[in-house]
Each structure stands twice: as structure tokens, then as C-alpha cells.
Design a protein around this motif. Structure first.
Motif, PDB file in Angstrom:
ATOM      1  N   UNK A  31      28.733 -68.784  39.861  1.00  0.00           N
ATOM      2  CA  UNK A  31      30.045 -69.259  39.445  1.00  0.00           C
ATOM      3  C   UNK A  31      29.999 -69.826  38.021  1.00  0.00           C
ATOM      4  N   UNK A  32      29.010 -70.640  37.744  1.00  0.00           N
ATOM      5  CA  UNK A  32      28.883 -71.238  36.416  1.00  0.00           C
ATOM      6  C   UNK A  32      28.569 -70.177  35.371  1.00  0.00           C
ATOM      7  N   UNK A  33      27.705 -69.232  35.712  1.00  0.00           N
ATOM      8  CA  UNK A  33      27.370 -68.165  34.763  1.00  0.00           C
ATOM      9  C   UNK A  33      28.581 -67.295  34.436  1.00  0.00           C
ATOM     10  N   UNK A  34      29.375 -66.986  35.428  1.00  0.00           N
ATOM     11  CA  UNK A  34      30.560 -66.158  35.187  1.00  0.00           C
ATOM     12  C   UNK A  34      31.587 -66.927  34.363  1.00  0.00           C
ATOM     13  N   UNK A  50      32.836 -65.733  30.748  1.00  0.00           N
ATOM     14  CA  UNK A  50      34.268 -65.553  30.513  1.00  0.00           C
ATOM     15  C   UNK A  50      34.699 -66.302  29.245  1.00  0.00           C
ATOM     16  N   UNK A  51      34.183 -67.502  29.058  1.00  0.00           N
ATOM     17  CA  UNK A  51      34.523 -68.270  27.852  1.00  0.00           C
ATOM     18  C   UNK A  51      34.032 -67.574  26.594  1.00  0.00           C
ATOM     19  N   UNK A  52      32.792 -67.102  26.598  1.00  0.00           N
ATOM     20  CA  UNK A  52      32.241 -66.438  25.423  1.00  0.00           C
ATOM     21  C   UNK A  52      32.927 -65.103  25.154  1.00  0.00           C
ATOM     22  N   UNK A  53      33.272 -64.398  26.208  1.00  0.00           N
ATOM     23  CA  UNK A  53      33.999 -63.142  26.028  1.00  0.00           C
ATOM     24  C   UNK A  53      35.385 -63.385  25.444  1.00  0.00           C
ATOM     25  N   UNK A  54      36.020 -64.481  25.844  1.00  0.00           N
ATOM     26  CA  UNK A  54      37.335 -64.781  25.280  1.00  0.00           C
ATOM     27  C   UNK A  54      37.232 -65.111  23.794  1.00  0.00           C
ATOM     28  N   UNK A  55      36.158 -65.783  23.406  1.00  0.00           N
ATOM     29  CA  UNK A  55      35.945 -66.051  21.981  1.00  0.00           C
ATOM     30  C   UNK A  55      35.698 -64.759  21.207  1.00  0.00           C
ATOM     31  N   UNK A  56      34.907 -63.854  21.772  1.00  0.00           N
ATOM     32  CA  UNK A  56      34.644 -62.578  21.112  1.00  0.00           C
ATOM     33  C   UNK A  56      35.922 -61.748  20.997  1.00  0.00           C
ATOM     34  N   UNK A  57      36.742 -61.748  22.036  1.00  0.00           N
ATOM     35  CA  UNK A  57      37.997 -61.005  21.999  1.00  0.00           C
ATOM     36  C   UNK A  57      38.945 -61.595  20.956  1.00  0.00           C
ATOM     37  N   UNK A  58      39.029 -62.916  20.892  1.00  0.00           N
ATOM     38  CA  UNK A  58      39.889 -63.565  19.902  1.00  0.00           C
ATOM     39  C   UNK A  58      39.437 -63.230  18.486  1.00  0.00           C
ATOM     40  N   UNK A  65      38.571 -53.717  22.371  1.00  0.00           N
ATOM     41  CA  UNK A  65      38.551 -53.371  23.793  1.00  0.00           C
ATOM     42  C   UNK A  65      37.187 -53.627  24.433  1.00  0.00           C
ATOM     43  N   UNK A  66      36.142 -53.707  23.639  1.00  0.00           N
ATOM     44  CA  UNK A  66      34.790 -53.907  24.187  1.00  0.00           C
ATOM     45  C   UNK A  66      34.692 -55.216  24.973  1.00  0.00           C
ATOM     46  N   UNK A  67      35.084 -56.370  24.416  1.00  0.00           N
ATOM     47  CA  UNK A  67      35.015 -57.590  25.238  1.00  0.00           C
ATOM     48  C   UNK A  67      36.170 -57.706  26.234  1.00  0.00           C
ATOM     49  N   UNK A  68      37.223 -56.910  26.048  1.00  0.00           N
ATOM     50  CA  UNK A  68      38.384 -57.035  26.922  1.00  0.00           C
ATOM     51  C   UNK A  68      38.100 -56.565  28.345  1.00  0.00           C
ATOM     52  N   UNK A  69      37.317 -55.528  28.508  1.00  0.00           N
ATOM     53  CA  UNK A  69      37.039 -54.991  29.845  1.00  0.00           C
ATOM     54  C   UNK A  69      36.222 -55.978  30.683  1.00  0.00           C
ATOM     55  N   UNK A  70      35.089 -56.508  30.194  1.00  0.00           N
ATOM     56  CA  UNK A  70      34.394 -57.531  30.997  1.00  0.00           C
ATOM     57  C   UNK A  70      35.209 -58.814  31.154  1.00  0.00           C
ATOM     58  N   UNK A  71      36.057 -59.118  30.164  1.00  0.00           N
ATOM     59  CA  UNK A  71      36.921 -60.289  30.274  1.00  0.00           C
ATOM     60  C   UNK A  71      37.898 -60.118  31.433  1.00  0.00           C
ATOM     61  N   UNK A  72      38.401 -58.923  31.619  1.00  0.00           N
ATOM     62  CA  UNK A  72      39.288 -58.641  32.744  1.00  0.00           C
ATOM     63  C   UNK A  72      38.557 -58.804  34.073  1.00  0.00           C
ATOM     64  N   UNK A  92      35.760 -60.578  34.781  1.00  0.00           N
ATOM     65  CA  UNK A  92      35.430 -61.978  35.065  1.00  0.00           C
ATOM     66  C   UNK A  92      36.684 -62.797  35.351  1.00  0.00           C
ATOM     67  N   UNK A  93      37.781 -62.487  34.677  1.00  0.00           N
ATOM     68  CA  UNK A  93      39.031 -63.194  34.931  1.00  0.00           C
ATOM     69  C   UNK A  93      39.561 -62.941  36.326  1.00  0.00           C
ATOM     70  N   UNK A  94      39.468 -61.694  36.782  1.00  0.00           N
ATOM     71  CA  UNK A  94      39.900 -61.390  38.144  1.00  0.00           C
ATOM     72  C   UNK A  94      39.022 -62.098  39.170  1.00  0.00           C
ATOM     73  N   UNK A  95      37.720 -62.167  38.903  1.00  0.00           N
ATOM     74  CA  UNK A  95      36.819 -62.886  39.806  1.00  0.00           C
ATOM     75  C   UNK A  95      37.205 -64.358  39.895  1.00  0.00           C
ATOM     76  N   UNK A  96      37.450 -64.980  38.742  1.00  0.00           N
ATOM     77  CA  UNK A  96      37.810 -66.394  38.727  1.00  0.00           C
ATOM     78  C   UNK A  96      39.178 -66.633  39.361  1.00  0.00           C
ATOM     79  N   UNK A  97      40.069 -65.655  39.266  1.00  0.00           N
ATOM     80  CA  UNK A  97      41.388 -65.791  39.873  1.00  0.00           C
ATOM     81  C   UNK A  97      41.316 -65.719  41.395  1.00  0.00           C
ATOM     82  N   UNK A  98      40.497 -64.825  41.924  1.00  0.00           N
ATOM     83  CA  UNK A  98      40.424 -64.596  43.363  1.00  0.00           C
ATOM     84  C   UNK A  98      39.573 -65.660  44.070  1.00  0.00           C
TER      85      UNK A  98
END
Length: 71
Positions: free
Chosen positions: A4-7, A11-19, A46-53, A55-61
């Protein structure tokens, strides 16, 4: 460290890369005569967007799964 902590960290680092990729894309679009370069930079976002999606879905569910398991 738990999954959970790793994901969450990923997710935080991927959001920074996407931004950063989106900001770079906007900056490339402002430069005149660089349409081809701007297109490649846009696709690079789009490269960081796919893993961001994912991990985001995992955190949402996750709260729903926890609530269901505890009941």
C-alpha cells in the motif's frame, strides 16, 4: 514496507512526472515552428499516465475492498 505504501509513493512520483511532461508539452507548443517536436513531447506525457491510471484505480478501490472484507 507494505504494498500500500509503495503504491502510494509510486502514484505520487508518477503524478509529478506527468505534471512535468504536461508543462513541457505546453512550453513546446508555445515555440513557433516546433509542431513535430510538440507532438512527440505530447505523446511522451502518456508514458507516466498509464501507470498513474493503474495505481489511481487501485487506491480508489482499496477502501471498498477493505470495507467489504471487514463486514
Amino acid at each position: 514496507m507494505t504494498w500500500n505504501i509503495l503504491i502510494r509513493r509510486a502514484h505520487r512520483w508518477l503524478s509529478l512526472a506527468f505534471t512535468a511532461a504536461v508543462i513541457t508539452n505546453i512550453a513546446a507548443m508555445v515555440i513557433p515552428g516546433q509542431e513535430a517536436t510538440a507532438m512527440w513531447i505530447g505523446l511522451l506525457a502518456l508514458v507516466p499516465l498509464i501507470p498513474l491510471l493503474i495505481t489511481g484505480l487501485y487506491l480508489f478501490v482499496q477502501p471498498f475492498v477493505r470495507r467489504r472484507n471487514s463486514a
